[in-house]
Design an enzyme around this catalytic site. Structure first.
Site, PDB file in Angstrom:
ATOM      1  N   LEU A  18      30.677 -11.395  16.061  1.00 56.77           N
ATOM      2  CA  LEU A  18      30.883 -10.323  15.093  1.00 56.77           C
ATOM      3  C   LEU A  18      29.729 -10.231  14.109  1.00 56.77           C
ATOM      4  O   LEU A  18      29.327  -9.132  13.716  1.00 56.77           O
ATOM      5  CB  LEU A  18      32.198 -10.535  14.341  1.00 56.77           C
ATOM      6  CG  LEU A  18      33.493 -10.438  15.150  1.00 56.77           C
ATOM      7  CD1 LEU A  18      34.695 -10.606  14.234  1.00 56.77           C
ATOM      8  CD2 LEU A  18      33.575  -9.112  15.898  1.00 56.77           C
ATOM      9  N   ASP A  37      22.917 -19.061   9.908  1.00 56.73           N
ATOM     10  CA  ASP A  37      23.761 -19.725  10.903  1.00 56.73           C
ATOM     11  C   ASP A  37      23.300 -21.165  11.034  1.00 56.73           C
ATOM     12  O   ASP A  37      22.186 -21.520  10.618  1.00 56.73           O
ATOM     13  CB  ASP A  37      23.687 -19.009  12.254  1.00 56.73           C
ATOM     14  CG  ASP A  37      25.009 -19.052  13.011  1.00 56.73           C
ATOM     15  OD1 ASP A  37      25.526 -20.165  13.206  1.00 56.73           O
ATOM     16  OD2 ASP A  37      25.516 -17.979  13.401  1.00 56.73           O
ATOM     17  N   ASP A  62      24.340 -23.808   6.282  1.00 59.64           N
ATOM     18  CA  ASP A  62      25.679 -24.375   6.408  1.00 59.64           C
ATOM     19  C   ASP A  62      26.502 -23.805   5.265  1.00 59.64           C
ATOM     20  O   ASP A  62      26.287 -24.151   4.098  1.00 59.64           O
ATOM     21  CB  ASP A  62      25.602 -25.899   6.318  1.00 59.64           C
ATOM     22  CG  ASP A  62      26.961 -26.577   6.418  1.00 59.64           C
ATOM     23  OD1 ASP A  62      28.002 -25.883   6.335  1.00 59.64           O
ATOM     24  OD2 ASP A  62      26.993 -27.821   6.552  1.00 59.64           O
ATOM     25  N   VAL A  63      27.445 -22.918   5.587  1.00 59.62           N
ATOM     26  CA  VAL A  63      28.165 -22.210   4.526  1.00 59.62           C
ATOM     27  C   VAL A  63      29.074 -23.118   3.708  1.00 59.62           C
ATOM     28  O   VAL A  63      29.533 -22.718   2.634  1.00 59.62           O
ATOM     29  CB  VAL A  63      28.997 -21.019   5.076  1.00 59.62           C
ATOM     30  CG1 VAL A  63      28.091 -19.964   5.669  1.00 59.62           C
ATOM     31  CG2 VAL A  63      30.051 -21.486   6.069  1.00 59.62           C
ATOM     32  N   SER A 141      41.419 -12.345   8.972  1.00 63.88           N
ATOM     33  CA  SER A 141      41.933 -12.239  10.331  1.00 63.88           C
ATOM     34  C   SER A 141      43.391 -11.838  10.268  1.00 63.88           C
ATOM     35  O   SER A 141      44.095 -12.139   9.290  1.00 63.88           O
ATOM     36  CB  SER A 141      41.810 -13.579  11.060  1.00 63.88           C
ATOM     37  OG  SER A 141      42.563 -13.581  12.265  1.00 63.88           O
ATOM     38  N   TYR A 154      43.703 -22.315  10.267  1.00 66.33           N
ATOM     39  CA  TYR A 154      43.016 -21.021  10.327  1.00 66.33           C
ATOM     40  C   TYR A 154      43.813 -19.939   9.598  1.00 66.33           C
ATOM     41  O   TYR A 154      43.255 -19.151   8.827  1.00 66.33           O
ATOM     42  CB  TYR A 154      42.810 -20.651  11.798  1.00 66.33           C
ATOM     43  CG  TYR A 154      41.968 -19.439  12.066  1.00 66.33           C
ATOM     44  CD1 TYR A 154      40.573 -19.518  12.053  1.00 66.33           C
ATOM     45  CD2 TYR A 154      42.544 -18.219  12.392  1.00 66.33           C
ATOM     46  CE1 TYR A 154      39.793 -18.403  12.332  1.00 66.33           C
ATOM     47  CE2 TYR A 154      41.778 -17.102  12.679  1.00 66.33           C
ATOM     48  CZ  TYR A 154      40.400 -17.200  12.645  1.00 66.33           C
ATOM     49  OH  TYR A 154      39.631 -16.097  12.925  1.00 66.33           O
ATOM     50  N   LYS A 158      42.459 -17.900   6.371  1.00 64.14           N
ATOM     51  CA  LYS A 158      42.277 -16.449   6.422  1.00 64.14           C
ATOM     52  C   LYS A 158      43.192 -15.730   5.430  1.00 64.14           C
ATOM     53  O   LYS A 158      42.823 -14.673   4.905  1.00 64.14           O
ATOM     54  CB  LYS A 158      42.518 -15.950   7.846  1.00 64.14           C
ATOM     55  CG  LYS A 158      41.433 -16.377   8.834  1.00 64.14           C
ATOM     56  CD  LYS A 158      40.041 -15.959   8.398  1.00 64.14           C
ATOM     57  CE  LYS A 158      39.029 -16.030   9.527  1.00 64.14           C
ATOM     58  NZ  LYS A 158      37.670 -15.646   9.091  1.00 64.14           N
ATOM     59  N   SER A 189      35.232 -11.393  22.625  1.00 70.13           N
ATOM     60  CA  SER A 189      34.088 -12.214  22.241  1.00 70.13           C
ATOM     61  C   SER A 189      34.059 -13.445  23.138  1.00 70.13           C
ATOM     62  O   SER A 189      34.997 -13.690  23.906  1.00 70.13           O
ATOM     63  CB  SER A 189      34.196 -12.656  20.778  1.00 70.13           C
ATOM     64  OG  SER A 189      35.283 -13.562  20.609  1.00 70.13           O
TER      65      SER A 189
END
Length: 246
Positions: A18, A37, A62-63, A141, A154, A158, A189
């Site tokens: 995405l 990334d 690295d976020v 999401s 997750y 989200k 994906s």
């Protein structure tokens, strides 16, 4: 004139999926992009595909580390004079049932999604505040709306992004900065197509439109939220699900 002519966007998780689809759409609309990334080689390849150094730059980022995200944003400032747009897209999955999920699996997903999004907001907002304008797009999401089996980590992350988006939108609105979120559903994906066929089929059966979405369809909504087409929208959450989980 294209929708994003002269603007600069930072996209986390921009090497593939995405994130790359969003970057491609932004470049097509006149933007310059800085991709962040973990895999620098893949990110550099993506930037080259988008048009090279005059259009797209690659940064290893690295976020989960604020310093990394600040360096990513600073690259946009130094090279392109941005960012006008920040897309907090980076994400991972570590699916397991509550009984089997480890603390590490839980913490990894929360760190990448929730802390990662907060780091993106934290890094981009001061610059946008000074410029009196900016658009931030956070990737949530549909799992954060309804909860999914095997995704307590997750789904929690989200859902948290939705609350974070709304809180940040209220803080930044008077400064000319808009913050919105996207909730994709079943999007085709590499990650989703790696699902066992019976799981894919069961999810597809829940979609009233009868098909999976394409990354480009998410990118078009990101473009809408990033551009002046949505100039009076902030704190909103847009579902891209083909009607699933209405």
């Amino acid at each position: 004139m294209s929708l994003l002519t002269g603007q600069t966007a930072v996209v986390t998780g921009g090497a593939q999926g995405l994130g790359l689809a969003i970057a491609e759409r932004f470049v097509a609309e006149g933007a310059r992009v800085v991709l962040g990334d973990l895999d620098l080689a893949a990110t550099e390849a993506a930037a080259k595909k988008l048009g090279g150094d005059d259009v797209a730059l690659a940064v290893r980022s690295d976020v989960t580390k604020l310093a990394d995200v600040e360096a990513l944003v600073d690259t946009a400032v130094q090279r392109f004079g941005g960012p006008d747009i920040m897309v907090n897209n980076a994400g991972i999955t570590r699916d397991a049932t509550l009984r089997k999920m480890t603390e590490e699996q839980f913490d990894q997903v929360i760190a990448v999604h929730l802390r990662g999004t907060w780091n993106g907001l934290k890094a981009a907002a001061p610059i946008m505040r000074e410029n009196k304008r900016g658009a931030i797009v956070n990737m949530s999401s549909i799992s954060g709306k309804v909860g999914m089996v095997g995704q307590t980590n997750y789904s929690a992350a989200k859902a948290g992004i939705v609350g974070m988006t709304k809180a940040a939108a209220k803080e930044l609105a008077h400064l000319g900065v808009r913050v919105n979120a996207i909730q994709p559903g079943l999007i085709r994906s590499a990650m989703t197509e790696a699902m066992p066929q019976h799981i894919w089929d069961s999810k597809l059966a829940e979609v009233p439109m009868g098909r999976a979405g394409e990354p480009e369809e998410v990118a078009k909504v990101a473009l809408f939220l990033a551009s002046d087409l949505s100039s009076y929208m902030t704190g909103t959450v847009l579902e891209i699900t083909g009607g699933r989980h209405l």
